[in-house]
Every structure is written in C-alpha cells, then in structure tokens.
Design an enzyme around this catalytic site. Structure first.
Site, PDB file in Angstrom:
ATOM      1  N   LYS A  16     -15.107  10.030  12.571  1.00 10.48           N
ATOM      2  CA  LYS A  16     -14.916  10.508  10.826  1.00 10.48           C
ATOM      3  C   LYS A  16     -14.915   9.095  10.359  1.00 10.48           C
ATOM      4  CE  LYS A  16     -10.854  12.751  10.904  1.00 10.48           C
ATOM      5  NZ  LYS A  16     -10.795  12.248  12.108  1.00 10.48           N
ATOM      6  N   ARG A  91      -4.623  17.074   6.047  1.00 10.45           N
ATOM      7  CA  ARG A  91      -4.571  17.446   7.452  1.00 10.45           C
ATOM      8  C   ARG A  91      -3.755  18.378   7.700  1.00 10.45           C
ATOM      9  NH1 ARG A  91      -5.896  12.356   9.845  1.00 10.45           N
ATOM     10  NH2 ARG A  91      -6.020  11.674  12.201  1.00 10.45           N
ATOM     11  N   ARG A 130     -12.090   3.749  23.901  1.00 10.71           N
ATOM     12  CA  ARG A 130     -11.889   2.899  22.409  1.00 10.71           C
ATOM     13  C   ARG A 130     -11.545   2.100  22.032  1.00 10.71           C
ATOM     14  NH1 ARG A 130     -11.740   6.858  16.803  1.00 10.71           N
ATOM     15  NH2 ARG A 130      -9.556   6.266  17.482  1.00 10.71           N
ATOM     16  N   ARG A 163      -5.717   1.266  20.910  1.00 12.34           N
ATOM     17  CA  ARG A 163      -4.415   1.293  19.274  1.00 12.34           C
ATOM     18  C   ARG A 163      -3.712   2.006  20.556  1.00 12.34           C
ATOM     19  NH1 ARG A 163      -7.595   4.855  15.009  1.00 12.34           N
ATOM     20  NH2 ARG A 163      -5.434   6.161  15.312  1.00 12.34           N
ATOM     21  N   ARG A 174      -2.404  14.344  20.054  1.00 10.36           N
ATOM     22  CA  ARG A 174      -2.447  14.416  18.588  1.00 10.36           C
ATOM     23  C   ARG A 174      -4.054  15.806  18.452  1.00 10.36           C
ATOM     24  NH1 ARG A 174      -5.464   8.822  18.354  1.00 10.36           N
ATOM     25  NH2 ARG A 174      -6.061   9.472  16.053  1.00 10.36           N
TER      26      ARG A 174
HETATM   27  P1  AMP Z   1      -6.077   9.027  12.029  1.00  5.95           P
HETATM   28  O1  AMP Z   1      -6.745   6.943  11.984  1.00  5.95           O
HETATM   29  O2  AMP Z   1      -6.835   9.205  11.323  1.00  5.95           O
HETATM   30  O3  AMP Z   1      -6.331   9.395  13.506  1.00  5.95           O
HETATM   31  O4  AMP Z   1      -4.809   8.447  11.964  1.00  5.95           O
HETATM   32  C1  AMP Z   1      -3.823   7.626  12.831  1.00  5.95           C
HETATM   33  C2  AMP Z   1      -2.594   8.641  12.391  1.00  5.95           C
HETATM   34  O5  AMP Z   1      -2.330   8.423  10.914  1.00  5.95           O
HETATM   35  C3  AMP Z   1      -2.134  10.348  12.305  1.00  5.95           C
HETATM   36  O6  AMP Z   1      -2.168  10.179  13.976  1.00  5.95           O
HETATM   37  C4  AMP Z   1      -1.259  10.275  11.986  1.00  5.95           C
HETATM   38  O7  AMP Z   1       0.011   9.848  12.624  1.00  5.95           O
HETATM   39  C5  AMP Z   1      -0.989   9.440  10.215  1.00  5.95           C
HETATM   40  N1  AMP Z   1      -1.599  10.598   9.438  1.00  5.95           N
HETATM   41  C6  AMP Z   1      -3.750   9.718   8.907  1.00  5.95           C
HETATM   42  N2  AMP Z   1      -3.468  10.472   8.650  1.00  5.95           N
HETATM   43  C7  AMP Z   1      -3.091  11.358   8.322  1.00  5.95           C
HETATM   44  C8  AMP Z   1      -2.542  12.746   7.302  1.00  5.95           C
HETATM   45  N3  AMP Z   1      -3.421  12.923   6.496  1.00  5.95           N
HETATM   46  N4  AMP Z   1      -1.078  13.315   7.252  1.00  5.95           N
HETATM   47  C9  AMP Z   1      -0.017  13.133   8.151  1.00  5.95           C
HETATM   48  N5  AMP Z   1       0.115  11.643   8.702  1.00  5.95           N
HETATM   49  C10 AMP Z   1      -1.433  11.410   8.582  1.00  5.95           C
END
Ligand code: AMP
Length: 224
Positions: A16, A91, A130, A163, A174
C-alpha cells in the site's frame, strides 16, 4: 475534474505504501498514511504517540477514539481538497462509518477502494525482510530490493533498520488483527459498489499499472 478520493486496502506488506507513493507522483494527491503519522508521533513523543506506542508495539490496532479524529482532520486539510490517498485507514468498520459520515457532511464521496489482495505467506516473506531508513523513509528488502551497500540507504548512506513491528511474531499478530478487524471492510465497500480488486502478488510496477487502469475506469464511471 472531479475529486479523486481513494482508499488503499489490504494486509500489512501488501504494498500500500509503495503504491500510494506512486499515486502521489501520478496525481499530486497527498498520501495519508496512518502508520507514518503514528510513527512520527511516537518518535516526537507527542500525546498521540504516547497513547499509540504500546498498541503498535504489540501489533494491535490503536483505539478508534485515538486515531479517527486525527485522520478526519487531515482529510479536511487544504491539500486534500482535490483528493487523497488513504493508506492504513479505515481499518475497522467503525472507522469506515466515521469517514463516510465526515465526507457526506462535506458533500464529498469516495471514488473507489482499491484492495491489494495478498496472501499471508507472501506478506510474511516481504515484511520480515523489509528494512527502512529512519532518515529518508526509503524502503528496501534484503532479497527483493537490496540497497547497494548492505545496511545503508542509497539516498544518503543513513542506517537501515527493521521496524519494531516488522518482526515475524508481530507480523503474524498484525495479520490476525487484519483478518478479524479490517477484512470485514471488503464486504462493506463491495456493498457500496466501491471495491476494486488488485492482485498484490504481482511486481510493484504491474500492480501500479493495474491501479492506474482501475482509476481510469473509476473516473469514467464517475462521469456517467
Ligand atoms: P501500518 O504502518 O499502516 O502497518 O501501521 C502500523 C501500526 O499503526 C498498526 O499495526 C497499528 O498499531 C497502527 N495503526 C495504523 N493505522 C491504524 C488505524 N487506522 N487504526 C488503528 N491503528 C492503526
């Protein structure tokens, strides 16, 4: 030209972020990445960051009450007037409802929701390799897209890190969270006629081409 309001949906590691960056270059739309906003808040030790960190480290979602307001405000900013690419939001069904209401209140609507469909085994392989430069944000993969010099960013030589939430056990968590809480959005947006499926196992450039073709079709449909 009508607004181009897009959501990128898909599991972590579907690509994404990569595709949102492409869309920003193609259409000049702001890339609104919840994960990036939250990581910046954690690094800056803001109130948002302090609240979000423990959920993120555990691979859990940050509560809707913490994140939704931040993103809705961001979507209402001036640079998102002609459209936006949302990456990592919504989400949950509650987040999707909140976004829908906010857009409706402003007489805006979504153009489309692009699902980058990618199976768990592919995602796990991608994410565990990654690496990212904390300084430039450039993303690498130890096997599929390695930097010229191991552990160093091609842009400025800065250190590449993994990360915290990209470790395999956190990735598995996740994915469980994705299947339980985010996957219902596929049916949600299908019912609204907004969902378009993209095969996320293809190369980044093939996925990009498919997304561009899909957006062209969405725009044509929008004009009818
Ligand atoms: P990402 O980089 O999009 O995978 O986001 C990393 C982490 O941020 C996720 O595993 C969640 O803990 C938090 N996070 C990101 N977007 C959301 C969302 N829309 N709602 C809740 N938690 C989020």
């Amino acid at each position: 030209m009508a607004e181009l309001n897009l959501i990128l949906l898909g599991p972590p590691g579907a690509g994404k972020g990569t595709q949102a960056t492409n869309l920003t270059a193609d259409f000049g739309l702001p890339h609104i990445a919840t994960g990036d906003i939250l990581r910046a808040a954690v690094a800056g030790e803001t109130d948002l960051g302090k609240e979000a960190k423990r959920f993120m480290d555990a691979g859990d979602l940050v509560p809707d009450s913490v994140i939704t307001g931040v993103i809705l405000e961001r979507v209402a900013e001036d640079d998102a007037r002609d459209g936006f690419v949302l990456d990592g939001f919504p989400r949950t069904v509650d987040q999707a409802d909140s976004l829908g209401k906010e857009l409706e209140a402003r007489e805006r609507r979504l153009t489309g929701v692009l699902l980058i469909d990618t199976p768990d085994d592919v995602v796990i392989k991608r994410i565990s390799g990654r690496r990212v430069s904390r300084k430039t944000g450039r993303i690498y993969h130890v096997d599929f897209d390695p930097p010229t010099h191991e552990g160093r960013c091609d842009v400025d030589g800065s250190e590449l890190i993994q990360r915290d939430d990209d470790r395999e056990e956190t990735v598995r968590k996740r994915l469980v969270v994705y299947h339980e809480q985010t996957e219902p959005l596929i049916a949600y947006y299908e019912d609204l006629g907004l969902l378009r499926r993209i095969d996320g196992t293809r190369s980044p450039s093939e996925v990009h081409a498919h997304i561009r073709a899909t957006i062209a079709t969405l725009r044509l449909e929008d004009e009818l």
